[in-house]
Write an enzyme that holds these catalytic residues in place. Structure first.
Site, PDB file in Angstrom:
ATOM      1  N   LYS A   1       0.863  -1.178   0.000  1.00 12.49           N
ATOM      2  CA  LYS A   1       0.000   0.000   0.000  1.00 12.49           C
ATOM      3  C   LYS A   1       0.901   1.229   0.000  1.00 12.49           C
ATOM      4  O   LYS A   1       1.941   1.235   0.674  1.00 12.49           O
ATOM      5  CB  LYS A   1      -0.881  -0.044   1.252  1.00 12.49           C
ATOM      6  CG  LYS A   1      -1.934   1.052   1.344  1.00 12.49           C
ATOM      7  CD  LYS A   1      -2.810   0.866   2.590  1.00 12.49           C
ATOM      8  CE  LYS A   1      -3.898   1.919   2.706  1.00 12.49           C
ATOM      9  NZ  LYS A   1      -4.776   1.688   3.880  1.00 12.49           N
TER      10      LYS A   1
ATOM     11  N   SER B   1      -9.752   1.808   3.081  1.00  9.17           N
ATOM     12  CA  SER B   1      -8.852   2.609   2.259  1.00  9.17           C
ATOM     13  C   SER B   1      -7.837   1.781   1.467  1.00  9.17           C
ATOM     14  O   SER B   1      -7.245   2.298   0.529  1.00  9.17           O
ATOM     15  CB  SER B   1      -8.101   3.593   3.149  1.00  9.17           C
ATOM     16  OG  SER B   1      -7.247   2.883   4.037  1.00  9.17           O
TER      17      SER B   1
ATOM     18  N   SER C   1     -10.036  -0.622   7.156  1.00  9.03           N
ATOM     19  CA  SER C   1      -9.441  -0.401   5.833  1.00  9.03           C
ATOM     20  C   SER C   1      -8.770  -1.614   5.200  1.00  9.03           C
ATOM     21  O   SER C   1      -8.388  -1.559   4.040  1.00  9.03           O
ATOM     22  CB  SER C   1      -8.424   0.736   5.897  1.00  9.03           C
ATOM     23  OG  SER C   1      -9.100   1.965   5.986  1.00  9.03           O
TER      24      SER C   1
END
Lengths: 478, 488
Positions: B76, B151, B175
C-alpha cells in the site's frame, strides 16, 4: 501605595544526554546547521519517537534531589502549533501529568535568612529548532540541530518576592542541576534559561495581579534587570490609572527594557492531547530507589558538612559549595593540607577566586591546581614563608606555572627563622633610629609597629613574624 | 501462474517449476495489461521487481532462500519505501520519495519478497471506497462500476485481480477488512502493536495497524509471520514472541466457541449479506463449533467514538505537511501564513480537510472534555464489552460490512453514509483487537455477482486462532477461490 511583587520562574534546563530525547541524533552544540537532525527530528512521514531512558533518569534525579514526588506514571502530550522550526507541527511535552511534582528548594536571602521555594512541577519535553532571521535577505533560515534536544522545564510556585530572590532561586537550581550532572548549565549556549512570570499587587491583597511573562532570559543579570524593569513598569502603569495586560514580553538587554512580543495572528490554542505514539511513562519504585542510592552529596548537605567538620561559617560554606567544581577544589586542598580548613577556605575564596575572576577563568581552568595551592599553604603552616610572602608566591605560581617550593627557592623567599639573624637586623634598625627608640622607651608603645615594619623591610619581609615580635619586644625594652 | 496462492508459488519456486523472474515478468505483464483499468497501482516498480527477482533466484539456486524468497508482493502506498515514491495517494506527497524503508517493507524485503509496486488507496487512508485518492478511484474487479472498498482499495483490487498474490494494507477503522469483504479476499488486521507502525505514514496513531490482503488464510499467516514482531523504533509495538502462525492452522473447529454479536445483526444489514453470513455460521456449527449470541451494548457508540478519536489524531499527525521540508509547496508564497495555507489547501483533498477540521475542533479548548475525553471513555467501554465477551467465547463473529460493494459515487456526497460502511469493523480498532474478514458467499445484485465477507474478532494476540478458524473454514469451502470474471 506599597506594592508587593510576585514572581514565578519557569526554568528550562537542557539535559546533558548524549542523544536527543526521542531520537538517536547527537545533542552536541555548535555543529553545522541541520547536520544533527535525523528523520525523526525532521518530522518525516512515518517516523516515530522513542523515549531516551537517560533523560528520564535525569528527571528522576532532579525529583529526588528536590524532595519531590516522582510520578509512577506520567504522560507525554502533544502541544500543537505551526511554526517552521517545529517540524512535526507539535511539540512533545508533558501537560496534565508531569514526571516530577511538589518539590522545594531553600534559598538564602540577603539578610542571611533561609526561605523555602516550592517547585510546582518539572516535566520532560523536546526543544524546537532555531529560526535564523538574519543573513537570508528577507527569508528565514531554519536550523533543526536543536530540535528534539531534551529539556527539563522546572516550574516554581509564585513565591519569589523580588528580583534578588528570583536570581537566588535560579542560581540555586543552576548549582543543583550541575551537581546532579544533568545539565551543563551553559547559559550562553542556551542550556539553562528561564521565563519569568511577574506581577504586582498592593501589599496585603490576597489575589495575584495580572502577570506578564518575560521569555527566554539567559543570564542571571538579565533576569534581575528584566524583572526590576517589569516591576517598575507595572507599578507605574497601575498608578497612572492603566491596567496590566497578560502577555508575553521580551527583554532587550541593549535598551534594558521589556517589550511585548510581536503578537501572533491569533491567540494560540495548543490543543494538548496525550501523544498516541508514546506509552505513558511508567517508573518503577525500584528505579527511584536506585537513583536515590546513587545521589551525590548535594550542595546544602555539603555546606552543612563543611560547617560541622571544617568549622567554616555558614557564609563561607555557602560560597564554597555554590559550584561542585569549587567545592571539589577546596576539598582537595584541605585533604592535601591535612588540616587548616579555614586557611584553605580563605585562600580559595580570596586569592584564588580573585585570580580566576581577573582572568575570567572557571575553577576547572585554574592555573594553580588544588595540589599546588596545598603545597603553598603547607609552607605557611610550617613557617617556611609568611602569609604575606605567600601572596607573592601565589602570583608567581599563577603566572609562571611553577610550584611553590621552586618559586620560594628561586626567589630566596624562605623565611628567616635564625634568631641571631633577626637580632642583627633589629639591632641595625635600632641604631639607625635612635629618636624613635627613645620615644618608644619613654612610653610611646605605638611605635612598636614602626619597628616591625622597618625590620621586615630590612629582611625583605622574610623574618618570621612570631619570632620577630618576641625578639623585638625584648630588645626594645632594653 | 497468477492463479497460484503464495504457498503454491513458494512451493513452485523451491521445486524449480518456475523462477522468480518468470513469475515476476508474468505478473508485471498482467499489471501492465489489467492494472490501468482498475487503477490499482500508483507506482509500478518494474525495474526494482526484476532486480529483486534475479537476486531471489540466485539465493534460491544456492539453496539459501526462505519460503518467501522470490514471492512477488505489493505495498500500500502508505508504507515508506527507500528511494521510491510514497504518496499516500495525496497531492501533498505526490513528489515524496521516501529516504527509508518502513519496518514492514524492510521485513518483507529481508524475507526475499519481490516488490511489484505501490498500490492506490484513499488519501492518507481516509475513506471507505478508495474514491478520495488524488490518483482517482480504484475499480472493483468484480464490477468496474463499483468500489473495491477502502482505504486499502488498491491492494484489494490488485490481489483480487491476480495482479499480485498478496499485498500489505493498513486498517484504522476497517481499511483492510472492508475491502477484503468487497473483493472476496482474506484480510487480516492484527492486534494493535503486533506489527510495527514505523515508516507507515500515520493517520490515527492509536488505531492504525498494518496487515495483509491475501487470497487465503494460509497466505495471510505466512506473510503475517514475516511482518509481525517488536520494533525498537515503535514504542507502541509489543515485545511478545511471534507465533508460527502457519504451524497453528490445524487447530480444530470442534469445540470452538463463537459469539454472534447481536448488535451487528440488526437494522441496516442487507438481508442478502446476512443470509451468506448465516450460511457460514451453520457450516461452522456442523463442524462442531458452539455458537451463541453475545451482546456488546456499547458497540453502537463505535462510529461516533471513532469519528472523534481518529480525526483528533489525524489533525495533529498531518500538521507536519506544511510545505516546509517535503511534499507539496505552493508557488511563490507571500509569507509564512500564505505558505501554510496554500500548501495545505492545495495539497489535501476534501475528506482529509474535513477530518483535520473535525479533529481540530474536538481538541479545542472548551470542547476537549465534551468530545475527545468522552470518546476515550466510550473507547474504554467498548474494550470492556469485548473483554467480557471473550470470557464466554473464543471469537466473535459478524458481517464485515453491511452491504456488498456499492457503486462508484453512490456515497461520495454523504459522508455519514460512507462512514456507516465501517460500522462493524471500527470497534476492533477502538479496542485494539485482531480481526479478519473472509469470503463467505455471494449475492446477486441485478445480475452482478458480488462477494460477501464475514468478520471474526479475537482477543489481543489471538491472530493464531482467527487464522486457524479461517483456514479450517476455507478447507471446507470454495468461496475464497473464486476469481472475478476476466481476471481468472
Amino acid at each position: 501605595m506599597n506594592w508587593e511583587t510576585v514572581i514565578g520562574l519557569e526554568i528550562h534546563a537542557q539535559l546533558a544526554t548524549r542523544s536527543k530525547i526521542f531520537s538517536g541524533s547527537p545533542t552536541a552544540f555548535g555543529a553545522e546547521p541541520n547536520t544533527q537532525a535525523n528523520l525523526v527530528d525532521l518530522g518525516y512521514p512515518g517516523v516515530l519517537p522513542v523515549l531516551n531512558a537517560e533523560a528520564v533518569r535525569m528527571a528522576i534525579r532532579f525529583g529526588v534531589a528536590t524532595g519531590a514526588k516522582v510520578a509512577r506514571r506520567s504522560v507525554f502530550a502533544r502541544k500543537n502549533y505551526f511554526y517552521p522550526d517545529l517540524p512535526k507541527g507539535y511539540q512533545i511535552s508533558q501537560y496534565e501529568r508531569p514526571v516530577v511534582e511538589d518539590g522545594s528548594l531553600d534559598i538564602v536571602l540577603d539578610d542571611g535568612t533561609r526561605k523555602t521555594i516550592g517547585i510546582t512541577r518539572a516535566h520532560l519535553e523536546e526543544d524546537a529548532g532555531k529560526s535564523l532571521h538574519e543573513d537570508f535577505h528577507g527569508l528565514s533560515g531554519i536550523d533543526l540541530n536543536r530540535a528534539g534536544t531534551p529539556l527539563l522545564e522546572i516550574v516554581s510556585e509564585p513565591e519569589l518576592r523580588s528580583a534578588r530572590e528570583a536570581v537566588a532561586y535560579m542560581k540555586k537550581i543552576h548549582t543543583l542541576v550541575r551537581y546532579l550532572d544533568i545539565c551543563d548549565g551553559n547559559m550562553q549556549e542556551g542550556s539553562f534559561r528561564c521565563d519569568a512570570n511577574v506581577s504586582v499587587r498592593p501589599v496585603g491583597q490576597a489575589e495575584f495581579g495580572t502577570r506578564a511573562e518575560i521569555k527566554n532570559l539567559n543570564s542571571f543579570r538579565f533576569v534581575e534587570r528584566a524583572i526590576n524593569y517589569e516591576i517598575e513598569r507595572q507599578i507605574e502603569l497601575i498608578e497612572g490609572g492603566g491596567t496590566v495586560v497578560q502577555e508575553t514580553r521580551l527583554y532587550d538587554p541593549d535598551k534594558g527594557e521589556t517589550r511585548p512580543m510581536r503578537s501572533k495572528e491569533e491567540a494560540n490554542d495548543y490543543r494538548y492531547f496525550p501523544d498516541p505514539d508514546l506509552l505513558p511513562l511508567a517508573i518503577e519504585e525500584a528505579t527511584i530507589d536506585e537513583v536515590r542510592r546513587s545521589m551525590p552529596e548535594l550542595p546544602d548537605e555539603k555546606a552543612r558538612r563543611f560547617v560541622r567538620e571544617h568549622g567554616l561559617s555558614d557564609y563561607d560554606a555557602g560560597v564554597l559549595t555554590a559550584s561542585k567544581e569549587l567545592a571539589q577544589y577546596y576539598e582537595t586542598v584541605v585533604a592535601e593540607l591535612g588540616s587548616q580548613a579555614k586557611l584553605a577556605a580563605n585562600w580559595v575564596m580570596g586569592d584564588l577566586a580573585g585570580a580566576l575572576n581577573r582572568d575570567n577563568l572557571d575553577v576547572t581552568q585554574s592555573r594553580v591546581s588544588a595540589g599546588s595551592l596545598a603545597g603553598l599553604l603547607t609552607r605557611i603552616v610550617d613557617d617556611t614563608i609568611s602569609g604575606k610572602i605567600a601572596k607573592e608566591v601565589f602570583e608567581a605560581m599563577w603566572s609562571e606555572g611553577r610550584d611553590a617550593d621552586a618559586i620560594i627557592e628561586a626567589k630566596g623567599l624562605k623565611q628567616i627563622t635564625d634568631t641571631s639573624a633577626i637580632e642583627r637586623a633589629i639591632e641595625d634598625v635600632m641604631s639607625r633610629n635612635p629618636g624613635q627608640l627613645a620615644e618608644y622607651r619613654s612610653g610611646k608603645d605605638k611605635l612598636f609597629g614602626f619597628f616591625v615594619g622597618q625590620v621586615m623591610k630590612a629582611t625583605g619581609g622574610k623574618a618570621n613574624p612570631g619570632q620577630l615580635n618576641e625578639l623585638l619586644k625584648r630588645k626594645l625594652s632594653g | 501462474m497468477h492463479t497460484l496462492t503464495v504457498s503454491e508459488m513458494s512451493a513452485g519456486l523451491r521445486a524449480r517449476k518456475f523462477s522468480s523472474l518468470e513469475l515476476t515478468l508474468h505478473l508485471l505483464g498482467r499489471i501492465e495489461r489489467l492494472g490501468p483499468g482498475l487503477n490499482a497501482f500508483v507506482t509500478v516498480t518494474a525495474d526494482r521487481a526484476l532486480a529483486d527477482a534475479r537476486a531471489a533466484d540466485e539465493r534460491n539456486a544456492k539453496g539459501d532462500g526462505g519460503p518467501l524468497t522470490g514471492v512477488p508482493v505489493a505495498h500500500k502506498d502508505i508504507f515508506c519505501t527507500d528511494g521510491i515514491l510514497t504518496t499516500c495517494a495525496s497531492r501533498m506527497l505526490s513528489n515524496f520519495v521516501a529516504p527509508y524503508d518502513a519496518t514492514v517493507v524492510r521485513k518483507w524485503r529481508e524475507a526475499g519478497t519481490v516488490l511489484l509496486g505501490k498500490t492506490n488507496m484513499d488519501e492518507f487512508a481516509m475513506g471507505s471506497s478508495n474514491e478520495t485518492s488524488f490518483y482517482g478511484p480504484v475499480r472493483n474487479p468484480w464490477d468496474h462500476a463499483r468500489v473495491p472498498g477502502g482505504s486499502s482499495g488498491g491492494s484489494a483490487a490488485a490481489v483480487a485481480a491476480r495482479l499480485a498474490p498478496i499485498a500489505s494494507g493498513t486498517d484504522t477503522g476497517g481499511s483492510i477488512r472492508q475491502p477484503a469483504a468487497l473483493t472476496n479476499l482474506t484480510g487480516l488486521k492484527p492486534t494493535y502493536g503486533r506489527v510495527s507502525r514505523y515508516g507507515m505514514v500515520a493517520f490515527a496513531s492509536s488505531l492504525d495497524q498494518a496487515g495483509v490482503l491475501a487470497r487465503s488464510a494460509e497466505d495471510a499467516a505466512l506473510l503475517l509471520e514475516a511482518m509481525a514482531g517488536f520494533d525498537p523504533n515503535d514504542s507502541t509495538s509489543v515485545d511478545t514472541p511471534v507465533p508460527r502462525y502457519t504451524a497453528e492452522l490445524k487447530q480444530p473447529l470442534q469445540g470452538l466457541r463463537i459469539g454472534l454479536i447481536k448488535e451487528f445483526f440488526g437494522e441496516g444489514l442487507d438481508p442478502a449479506v446476512e443470509r451468506c453470513v448465516r450460511g457460514a455460521i451453520a457450516l461452522l456449527q456442523r463442524e462442531g463449533a458452539v455458537v451463541k449470541d453475545v451482546s456488546l451494548p456499547s458497540l453502537p457508540l463505535s462510529v461516533p467514538t471513532y469519528y472523534v478519536v481518529a480525526p483528533a489524531e489525524c489533525s495533529s499527525n498531518l500538521s507536519r505537511f506544511d510545505g516546509v521540508r517535503f511534499g507539496h509547496r505552493c508557488e511563490q508564497p507571500k509569507d509564512l501564513l500564505d505558505l501554510y495555507r496554500r500548501s495545505r489547501g492545495e495539497g489535501f483533498g476534501d475528506e482529509v480537510k474535513r477530518r483535520i477540521m473535525t479533529g481540530t475542533y474536538v481538541l479545542s479548548a472548551g470542547y476537549y472534555d465534551a468530545y475527545y475525553l468522552k470518546a476515550q471513555k466510550c473507547r474504554a467501554l467498548i474494550a470492556g464489552d469485548f473483554a467480557r465477551a471473550f470470557g464466554e467465547v473464543d471469537v466473535v463473529l459478524s458481517p464485515t460490512s453491511p452491504t456488498a460493494a456499492f457503486k462508484l459515487g453512490a456515497k461520495t456526497s454523504d459522508p455519514i453514509a460512507m462512514y456507516l460502511n465501517d460500522i462493524y469493523s471500527i470497534a476492533a480498532n477502538l479496542a485494539g483487537l485482531p480481526g479478519i474478514s473472509i469470503p463467505c458467499g455471494f449475492i446477486n445484485d441485478a445480475g452482478t455477482e458480488l462477494p460477501v465477507g464475514m468478520q471474526l474478532v479475537g482477543p489481543h494476540f489471538g491472530e493464531s486462532r482467527l487464522l486457524s478458524v479461517s483456514h479450517q473454514y476455507q478447507l471446507r469451502t470454495e468461496w475464497h477461490k473464486r476469481a472475478p470474471k476476466g481476471y481468472a
